[in-house]
Design a protein around this motif. Structure first.
Motif, PDB file in Angstrom:
ATOM      1  N   ARG A  29       5.386   0.252  16.551  1.00  0.00           N
ATOM      2  CA  ARG A  29       4.129   0.158  15.790  1.00  0.00           C
ATOM      3  C   ARG A  29       3.993  -1.153  15.016  1.00  0.00           C
ATOM      4  N   PRO A  31       3.415  -5.227  14.000  1.00  0.00           N
ATOM      5  CA  PRO A  31       2.299  -6.132  14.337  1.00  0.00           C
ATOM      6  C   PRO A  31       2.576  -7.029  15.532  1.00  0.00           C
ATOM      7  N   ARG A 143       4.212 -15.343   3.698  1.00  0.00           N
ATOM      8  CA  ARG A 143       3.166 -15.533   4.724  1.00  0.00           C
ATOM      9  C   ARG A 143       1.917 -14.727   4.375  1.00  0.00           C
ATOM     10  N   LEU A 144       2.114 -13.488   3.959  1.00  0.00           N
ATOM     11  CA  LEU A 144       0.965 -12.627   3.677  1.00  0.00           C
ATOM     12  C   LEU A 144       0.264 -13.067   2.398  1.00  0.00           C
ATOM     13  N   GLY A 147      -1.435 -16.466   3.140  1.00  0.00           N
ATOM     14  CA  GLY A 147      -2.010 -16.505   4.490  1.00  0.00           C
ATOM     15  C   GLY A 147      -3.519 -16.561   4.428  1.00  0.00           C
ATOM     16  N   THR A 148      -4.175 -15.449   4.696  1.00  0.00           N
ATOM     17  CA  THR A 148      -5.634 -15.368   4.625  1.00  0.00           C
ATOM     18  C   THR A 148      -6.037 -14.668   3.321  1.00  0.00           C
ATOM     19  N   SER A 151      -5.125 -11.017   3.737  1.00  0.00           N
ATOM     20  CA  SER A 151      -3.701 -10.686   3.622  1.00  0.00           C
ATOM     21  C   SER A 151      -3.235 -10.834   2.171  1.00  0.00           C
TER      22      SER A 151
ATOM     23  N   LEU B 132      -1.211  -9.129  27.015  1.00  0.00           N
ATOM     24  CA  LEU B 132      -1.346  -7.927  26.187  1.00  0.00           C
ATOM     25  C   LEU B 132      -2.794  -7.448  26.166  1.00  0.00           C
ATOM     26  N   HIS B 319      -1.893   4.405  21.282  1.00  0.00           N
ATOM     27  CA  HIS B 319      -0.827   4.084  20.318  1.00  0.00           C
ATOM     28  C   HIS B 319      -0.578   2.576  20.308  1.00  0.00           C
ATOM     29  N   ARG B 320      -0.481   2.020  21.503  1.00  0.00           N
ATOM     30  CA  ARG B 320      -0.215   0.579  21.647  1.00  0.00           C
ATOM     31  C   ARG B 320      -1.380  -0.250  21.072  1.00  0.00           C
ATOM     32  N   ALA B 323      -1.444  -0.069  17.227  1.00  0.00           N
ATOM     33  CA  ALA B 323      -0.424  -0.926  16.612  1.00  0.00           C
ATOM     34  C   ALA B 323      -0.904  -2.384  16.624  1.00  0.00           C
ATOM     35  N   GLY B 327      -2.106  -4.508  13.290  1.00  0.00           N
ATOM     36  CA  GLY B 327      -1.303  -5.683  12.951  1.00  0.00           C
ATOM     37  C   GLY B 327      -2.067  -6.992  13.010  1.00  0.00           C
ATOM     38  N   TRP B 329      -4.316  -8.361  11.105  1.00  0.00           N
ATOM     39  CA  TRP B 329      -4.379  -9.112   9.840  1.00  0.00           C
ATOM     40  C   TRP B 329      -3.045  -9.808   9.543  1.00  0.00           C
ATOM     41  N   VAL B 330      -1.958  -9.196  10.000  1.00  0.00           N
ATOM     42  CA  VAL B 330      -0.635  -9.782   9.761  1.00  0.00           C
ATOM     43  C   VAL B 330      -0.453 -11.029  10.629  1.00  0.00           C
ATOM     44  N   ARG B 331      -0.834 -10.925  11.896  1.00  0.00           N
ATOM     45  CA  ARG B 331      -0.698 -12.085  12.792  1.00  0.00           C
ATOM     46  C   ARG B 331      -1.632 -13.224  12.339  1.00  0.00           C
ATOM     47  N   GLU B 332      -2.826 -12.856  11.882  1.00  0.00           N
ATOM     48  CA  GLU B 332      -3.755 -13.881  11.385  1.00  0.00           C
ATOM     49  C   GLU B 332      -3.182 -14.566  10.145  1.00  0.00           C
ATOM     50  N   ALA B 333      -2.563 -13.784   9.271  1.00  0.00           N
ATOM     51  CA  ALA B 333      -1.961 -14.359   8.065  1.00  0.00           C
ATOM     52  C   ALA B 333      -0.821 -15.307   8.434  1.00  0.00           C
ATOM     53  N   ALA B 334      -0.006 -14.894   9.409  1.00  0.00           N
ATOM     54  CA  ALA B 334       1.129 -15.740   9.810  1.00  0.00           C
ATOM     55  C   ALA B 334       0.617 -17.067  10.370  1.00  0.00           C
TER      56      ALA B 334
END
Lengths: 248, 351
Positions: A29, A31, A143-144, A147-148, A151, B132, B319-320, B323, B327, B329-334
């Motif tokens: 689950r 990111p 990072r969070l 980040g944006t 985030s 993906l 489910h995939r 997930a 996630g 927002w997390v990838r965008e933040a990174a």
């Protein structure tokens, strides 16, 4: 009946076990796939710490790691409430991991010099693992936070939610002072300053604000848990308890 | 977001390094040009195949070869990632701490396999994020075996023993696949899968030598997973239109039926060692053939599952997708953080 010594070992074991149980939820689950691997890795490290500490706790009266993990009732678990609460938001997961692993890292670093040789050996291994956990969580919080806009807002909210629960990590009430006096245990209150200082540094780097939060009513060390704990244990223990006495 | 499978489009199912369609769906072999006429294959490519050499990313290769590999490797990667779910379903409930640790490590390995395989696919000029997206939108598939539910703890053992066992039989020949990056990824994957198969066998061995309830749990899991495991090898050779081209290209080394037979021959004695029965009364050693005979596999069910009608198709994909979306927002933040860091460094460098 647990001795003060056993109670101390159980508290540390249960922290690691319950935190690992929550981290396990993330596998499939996360990111991104790299993070599935990382969270599984951290959860596995914590589970390893829990197994060693449970075995140490049970050695005195012949209870196995599984007896202690699966056959104790909720009121007999001694973990802090911080780790048992649900964490289905990645920001919450990383904010909590930052708090918990920073505390664990300071704790294990001190316990590596425990007068209990087994506890010292377990801690010497765990201190290396938790250094990585802190690093991982701190990177994500930075990072969070930086980040944006989204985030930043989300991880600030996560930090606000987790902060009140960290005070229990420094509670001394459950601990027999003799264990501190004889060098077995570390007085948790002595960990507060170094932990708070490190957390403050990371939050500053992450452009986040340190919450001015009052402590939560958190008495997991005394076996008084949040409502989340019963469901966590019901899930974790159900299969084991359904087949008493068998080997898995 | 609810996704439906587009069954009229190419419905390819990778079965850990094997791919095929349900009958009536479009064939999977990419036609590089109209009317089935393939353009000339580069002489260097033909020479590499003839000398059993390895094709590397910088080598010339026919477009059809590249597309076939991208599809197969991507679907293999997707299978690893989706395959985390059925076993991950038991991490929180594993019946001992030792089993919990082994299972967490195993599911973690599957994520790692996904990463190697996406990286191998990227050597062919595609991007993981795009692959993906194709998984999430139903344009690329994953192994149908993961559309079955894990109902009891014994299913974790059955997946390790049978599903990973079948995967190994399919994948060992891929270690000699003509495409270098795929072949090298498979060497590592196969080592770990071999360990997984042994742990699955050991779970079932413990259960089959345990209480009556544990033994029944083990038998039930084997009864449910046996036929789907045999289906993992794909349709009979006569109905497998892609195989010939893949074999000519050195991607596929053995036919579906040959691999299935190899798996059965390997598994029957192991079932005896476990004290469990396989749900096929026709299984018997055939001295003349030197193989076990068995009831022919009824592929009706497999094709239904491929078409999206398996017990867990919707669940696994949603489910995939959840997930991935949760996630975002997390990838965008990174990404934003990395950009800021790069800008700061270049600013410092300029100062």
């Amino acid at each position: 009946m647990n001795t003060p010594r056993t109670t101390y070992f159980l508290a540390l074991a249960d922290d690691a076990l319950i935190s690992s149980q929550r981290l396990g939820w993330w596998i499939s689950r996360a990111p991104q796939i790299e993070e599935d691997v990382a969270m599984a890795n951290i959860g596995l490290d914590q589970l390893g710490q829990a197994r060693a500490l449970l075995s140490l706790a049970g050695a005195a009266d012949g209870r196995s790691e599984d007896d202690l993990a699966f056959l104790r009732d909720e009121r007999d678990f001694r973990n802090v409430c911080l780790v048992e609460r649900e964490q289905t938001d990645f920001g919450v997961a990383m904010a909590r991991l930052l708090v918990f692993s920073t505390w664990q890292h300071e704790l294990y670093a001190a316990l590596a010099h425990s007068s209990d040789a087994m506890l010292a050996a377990i801690s010497a291994k765990a201190v290396k693992e938790t250094a990585y956990h802190v690093d991982h969580a701190a990177h994500w919080v930075r990072r969070l936070g930086d980040g944006t806009d989204e985030s930043h807002t989300r991880v600030q909210a996560a930090v606000e939610a987790e902060w009140p629960w960290r005070d229990e990590l420094f509670d001394t009430d459950f601990l027999d002072p003799d264990l501190v006096a004889d060098g077995t245990a570390v007085d948790p209150a002595t960990l507060r300053d170094p932990v708070e200082q490190r957390l403050g540094t990371v939050l500053h780097e992450a452009t986040l604000t340190v919450p001015q939060a009052r402590p939560a009513y958190s008495k997991g060390r005394l076996g008084r848990h949040t409502e989340a704990m019963g469901f966590l244990l019901a899930e974790m223990q159900h299969l084991h308890r359904s087949h008493p006495g068998v080997t898995w | 977001m609810m996704l439906t499978f587009v069954t009229s489009a190419v419905t390819v199912v990778d079965v850990y390094g094997n791919d095929f369609t349900a009958p009536g769906d479009e064939p999977t072999a990419p036609s590089a040009s109209p009317a089935g006429a393939r353009p000339e294959e580069p002489a260097s490519f033909v020479a590499l195949l003839e000398s059993e050499g390895r094709v590397e990313p910088r080598d010339e290769m026919p477009e059809g070869y590249r597309k076939t590999l991208v599809r197969q490797i991507a679907q293999h990667a997707h299978s690893e990632i989706i395959g985390m779910q059925p076993e991950g379903n038991w991490i929180s409930r594993a019946p001992s701490l030792r089993r919990k640790a082994i299972l967490m490590a195993k599911v973690q390995d599957e994520a790692g396999h996904g990463l190697y395989l996406y990286a191998a696919a990227e050597t062919l000029g595609v991007d993981r994020a795009d692959l993906l997206d194709q998984l999430h939108s139903g344009r690329q598939k994953y192994s149908s075996i993961f559309n079955y539910p894990t109902l009891t703890w014994a299913d974790v053992g059955a997946i390790g023993w049978l599903v990973d066992g079948a995967a190994i039989v399919n994948q060992v020949p891929l270690c000699r696949c003509s495409y270098g990056p795929y072949a090298r990824a498979m060497v590592r994957v196969c080592k770990e899968e071999s360990f997984h198969q042994r742990q699955g066998f050991e779970i079932l061995h413990t259960l089959s030598h345990g209480s009556d309830a544990q033994k029944a749990m083990a038998q039930d899991a084997v009864d449910r997973y046996w036929w789907p495991s045999l289906m993992m090898f794909g349709p009979p050779d006569d109905d497998s239109p892609n195989s010939a081209q893949s074999m000519a290209w050195g991607i596929k080394r053995f036919s579906n039926d040959d691999l299935r037979q190899r798996f059965i021959d390997m598994t029957v004695p192991q079932a005896e060692a476990l004290g469990l029965t396989l749900p096929d009364t026709a299984i018997a050693w055939n001295e003349e053939r030197g193989h076990y005979d068995h009831t022919p596999v009824d592929f009706t069910e497999l094709f239904e599952v491929i078409r999206g009608n398996g017990p867990c198709n919707e669940q696994r994909l949603s489910h995939r997708v959840k997930a991935h979306e949760d996630g975002a927002w997390v990838r965008e933040a990174a990404a934003a953080y990395a950009d800021k860091q790069a800008a700061r460094q270049s600013h410092e460098g300029a100062a």
